[in-house]
Design an enzyme around this catalytic site. Structure first.
Site, PDB file in Angstrom:
ATOM      1  N   GLU A   1      65.584  62.495  96.679  1.00 20.56           N
ATOM      2  CA  GLU A   1      65.988  62.717  95.281  1.00 20.56           C
ATOM      3  C   GLU A   1      65.524  61.615  94.357  1.00 20.56           C
ATOM      4  O   GLU A   1      65.082  61.875  93.244  1.00 20.56           O
ATOM      5  CB  GLU A   1      67.517  62.816  95.163  1.00 20.56           C
ATOM      6  CG  GLU A   1      68.110  64.119  95.600  1.00 20.56           C
ATOM      7  CD  GLU A   1      68.234  64.179  97.091  1.00 20.56           C
ATOM      8  OE1 GLU A   1      67.949  63.168  97.740  1.00 20.56           O
ATOM      9  OE2 GLU A   1      68.593  65.241  97.606  1.00 20.56           O
TER      10      GLU A   1
ATOM     11  N   HIS B   1      80.503  67.291  98.706  1.00 20.61           N
ATOM     12  CA  HIS B   1      79.771  68.403  98.117  1.00 20.61           C
ATOM     13  C   HIS B   1      80.573  69.051  97.006  1.00 20.61           C
ATOM     14  O   HIS B   1      80.290  70.168  96.615  1.00 20.61           O
ATOM     15  CB  HIS B   1      79.444  69.449  99.194  1.00 20.61           C
ATOM     16  CG  HIS B   1      78.440  68.960 100.180  1.00 20.61           C
ATOM     17  ND1 HIS B   1      78.775  68.140 101.212  1.00 20.61           N
ATOM     18  CD2 HIS B   1      77.110  69.161 100.269  1.00 20.61           C
ATOM     19  CE1 HIS B   1      77.690  67.858 101.923  1.00 20.61           C
ATOM     20  NE2 HIS B   1      76.668  68.462 101.371  1.00 20.61           N
TER      21      HIS B   1
END
Lengths: 408, 393
Positions: free
Chosen positions: A144, A213
């Site tokens: 990322e 998450h």
């Protein structure tokens, strides 16, 4: 806050169906269906929109599929139902917006994990790789920090990348790039470079996805100068905001929600965009202003049904633009109702609600008849157990109680 | 014959004419472009590729340009040192003297359409890309005439029209940006390359390897240049890197180790790298160089290395001295002419500083400009958009 919490403690024992569907595409493609939970519970759980029906009075379970669309029909202005359009799900609306923009401008490209050949983990980029090729829809490795940096570098030259975080929480790894390079380069270069990048992805509390998450990154990113943040909540505004974000010269972070991808709505056929800095009036009213965004909009609308039955007239505004706030719409509403309730999914500390409370108090203190109430998620990592997870986010019953308290 | 490159007064060139005609020495004039072949100081060391040849073609005009540019860079950095000590420059100031050969040699091998991005030691690279002294000094002093309008500072010099992408403060963050530039070049089919510069300290950043991996996968024309000056701030490279062979760190990506104090070697390596990257994807160049100053102006630079080491490098490997010796040995100019060039550079720097000092500080309203792109019509005053206050009905 504590009082409200205890009040609904008893009512909030629900068991929701486990649906850890991070890698199984099927569950997100299936049409929304409702089912009742056993054990003599009086509540139904709808998987599609994450809408809970807590019926405090009666004991009947309601069919609620239509509510996802019916919510739209309740609202006055921003509706698309006057023209016959086409019906689709929210992730399809995002895909449509993205595809139209890629057709329109050759400089738009998509980068992210599994966006290309796999079609996107939430199917937002499905079919795009086949249509536009590997140079415009790019599968990245799991890196990322660097692919967000690469998107920003490409944006400096004039390309318009759309960077997808598979889950918003993963973008924490790219925080340096988003904060220092994306947000600040226009300023530190004295205006030489613009960064027309869109960073998007699903966030929010899902169905038992676990603490890491279920992040709500809007609270972390809100201080970064130079970026804009928007949160979509319906297929109509999802497509509109996606298109506006791509066309904007500024870096825009588009927050989607994991549980809203299967919302169905009828949207216009013609080309349209939504203003990035405008809030959406969901339901005009007189008694109290409820400010919300993303998934909490649906909890608020559920609570609104109960409130209307009880005789209240709430005005519901989906603020949509998280940075900067649309204080014009909000201000008009506050002047009308004199009471504000903020319902958000961010944590209590340092969330969007905290900033919004400060902004409203600073600007509209004279118009308030009561202190602003802010309902947020608990300041805890999101637990896995379904019952605990229900309690970390704001439920409609808490909203009803809060409005009753506010309007006393 | 006219030494046309000298911008000094006509009287000195008249004197030179007199001198040359009197002594009747025949030598190539400075604007001569007949090729001269010079050997680099040391051969290149290659990893996973064929090293380019040690013989570099140059010309007297190019050598004199090198001398001129590097002397200007050296003067500029030393002047910045004095300005910092006089408290006209504040904050962080990272000086590049000793490393000028990297900036000059790279420019000679590429065009302004190729992109360069670097970290915070960016003043000289900005100059190499065509920036003016006034822009640098004004930016360092935070004045309006600076390249970033005074809002960036030492670490944020950018020049968009000659594809210089800065100027970045966070170590290593510029390498993914650089690979993004290379991606854009490939996307637009430009046939240009990007040089992403970083230091031996940044070579241990994870995002570098991430970006290299993606660049190699997507075949991007990215050239990663490690300016190895052997010290990451105060930490010597042997204490920070298990493997100080930075040109080999790319593993699957080819690499080349270059003597970064030899401007011709740098030029040869960059030329080779550009051809390679356009055909085969990313390549790593390690420039073995040295900085005379400390890491920044707040670092004396002598607590982690000896003064003998610094003066030793200055005596044996100084890039400007090497070019001076080359010019003199090939009889391209006299010692006096070279000294005159240096004097001229000194004067240019002094003039630019005087001009920069006159430039005013930015307007207070500049605080809020350029936060967002102008197209929005927004000059942001924060999350609550104060200007709306007055217009509420």
């Amino acid at each position: 806050m504590a009082a409200i919490f205890q009040g609904v403690g008893a009512a909030a024992t629900l068991s929701s169906s486990p649906s850890n569907s991070f890698d199984s595409n099927n569950s997100f493609l299936s049409p929304p269906r409702s089912f009742s939970v056993g054990k003599g519970a009086s509540f139904s759980v709808i998987r599609s929109g994450g809408i809970l029906n807590l019926n405090s009075k009666g004991r009947r379970a309601q069919q609620l599929i239509s509510n996802a669309v019916a919510t739209k029909a309740d609202s006055a202005a921003v509706s698309s139902s006057s023209k016959p359009g086409h019906e689709l799900l929210l992730f399809e609306a995002l895909q449509e917006g993205l595809e139209e923009e890629m057709d329109r401008d050759l400089r738009v490209c998509v980068m992210g994990e599994d966006v290309g050949h796999y079609g996107g983990s939430y199917k937002v980029t499905k079919g795009l790789a086949k249509k536009f090729g590997d140079l415009r829809v790019l599968d990245t490795p799991i890196a990322e920090n660097s692919f967000t940096g690469m998107g920003i570098g490409a944006a400096m030259t004039g390309l318009r990348p759309v960077v997808e975080g598979m889950n918003m929480g993963f973008l924490l790894l790219a925080f340096n790039q988003i904060s220092n390079n994306c947000g600040m380069l226009h300023y530190t270069s004295g205006g030489q470079f613009t960064i027309p990048i869109v960073i998007r992805g699903p966030g929010g509390v899902g169905r038992q996805l676990g603490a890491e998450h279920s992040q709500r990154l809007e609270s972390y990113f809100q201080s970064i100068p130079g970026i804009q943040m928007v949160a979509c909540s319906t297929p109509y505004n999802a497509k509109g905001l996606m298109k506006a974000a791509i066309r904007s010269e500024n870096p825009v972070i588009l927050f989607e929600h994991v549980l809203l991808y299967n919302l169905k709505e009828r949207i216009p056929d013609e080309d349209y965009i939504c203003n990035l800095e405008e809030a959406e009036m969901v339901r005009p009213g007189e008694h109290v202003t409820i400010l919300t965004y993303s998934r909490m909009r649906y909890h608020v609308m559920q609570a609104a049904k109960t409130l209307v039955n009880k005789g209240y007239d709430p005005e519901v505004i989906d603020i949509r633009s998280l940075k900067p706030f649309d204080l014009y719409t909000i201000g008009n509403s506050v002047k009308k109702t004199h009471r504000v309730l903020i319902v958000e999914e961010c944590m209590r500390t340092g969330g969007i609600g905290a900033s919004l409370t400060a902004a409203i108090t600073e600007n509209f203190n004279d118009y308030l008849d009561a202190p602003i109430m802010c309902l947020s998620s608990q300041d805890v990592p999101t637990p896995y157990a379904g019952t605990l997870e229900e309690v970390t986010v704001v439920q409609p019953a808490q909203i009803v109680t809060a409005v009753e308290q506010l309007c006393r | 014959m006219a030494l046309s490159y000298l911008r000094s007064s006509s009287s000195s060139s008249a004197n030179l004419k007199l001198l040359s005609s009197a002594v009747s020495i025949r030598r190539p004039i400075s604007t001569d472009t007949t090729p001269i072949t010079v050997e680099t100081s040391v051969p290149f060391t290659a990893h996973q590729c064929e090293a380019p040849s040690r013989s570099v073609e140059t010309s007297s005009s190019e050598l004199l340009n090198f001398f001129r540019n590097m002397a200007l860079m050296r003067r500029m950095e030393i002047a910045a040192d004095s300005l910092y000590k006089a408290k006209l420059i504040r904050g962080f100031c990272h000086l590049y003297d000793g490393q000028e050969a990297v900036a000059s040699g790279m420019e000679a091998a590429i065009t302004k359409k190729d992109c360069i991005i670097t970290a915070y030691r960016d003043h000289c690279i900005f100059m190499g890309r065509g920036g003016t002294l006034l822009e640098v000094f004004a930016e360092l002093m935070g004045r309006r005439a600076g390249c970033s309008k005074g809002k960036g500072g030492s670490m944020h010099c950018y020049k968009k029209d000659s594809n210089f992408y800065g100027g970045h403060g966070i170590v290593g963050a510029q390498v993914p940006l650089g690979c993004g530039l290379a991606f854009a070049q490939k996307y637009s089919k430009d046939e240009t390359v990007t040089f992403a510069l970083y230091g031996d300290g940044a070579a241990n950043q994870g995002q570098l390897f991430e970006a290299l991996n993606i660049s190699a996968l997507w075949d991007l024309p990215a050239i990663l240049v490690c300016e190895n000056n052997h010290y990451g701030m105060g930490t010597a490279e042997w204490r920070a890197s298990k493997s100080p062979a930075y040109y080999k760190r790319g593993d699957y990506a080819p690499g080349l180790k270059v003597d970064g104090m030899d401007v011709l070697a740098v030029k040869q390596a960059c030329k080779f790298a550009k051809e390679h990257a356009l055909k085969n994807g990313p390549i790593i160049l390690e420039m073995d160089t040295y900085r005379y100053h400390g890491h920044s102006m707040s670092d004396p630079g002598s607590t982690y290395r000896t003064r003998d080491e610094i003066s030793g490098v200055r005596q044996e490997r100084d890039p400007i001295e090497r070019v001076r010796k080359l010019i003199l040995s090939h009889d391209l100019a006299t010692e006096k002419e070279l000294k005159d060039i240096e004097k001229e550079m000194r004067k240019e720097v002094d003039d630019a500083i005087a001009q920069a000092k006159e430039s005013p500080m930015p307007e207070p309203s500049e605080l809020f400009t350029n936060v967002y792109a102008k197209g929005l019509g927004v000059e942001s005053f924060g999350a609550d958009r104060k200007e709306v206050r007055a217009t509420l009905p």
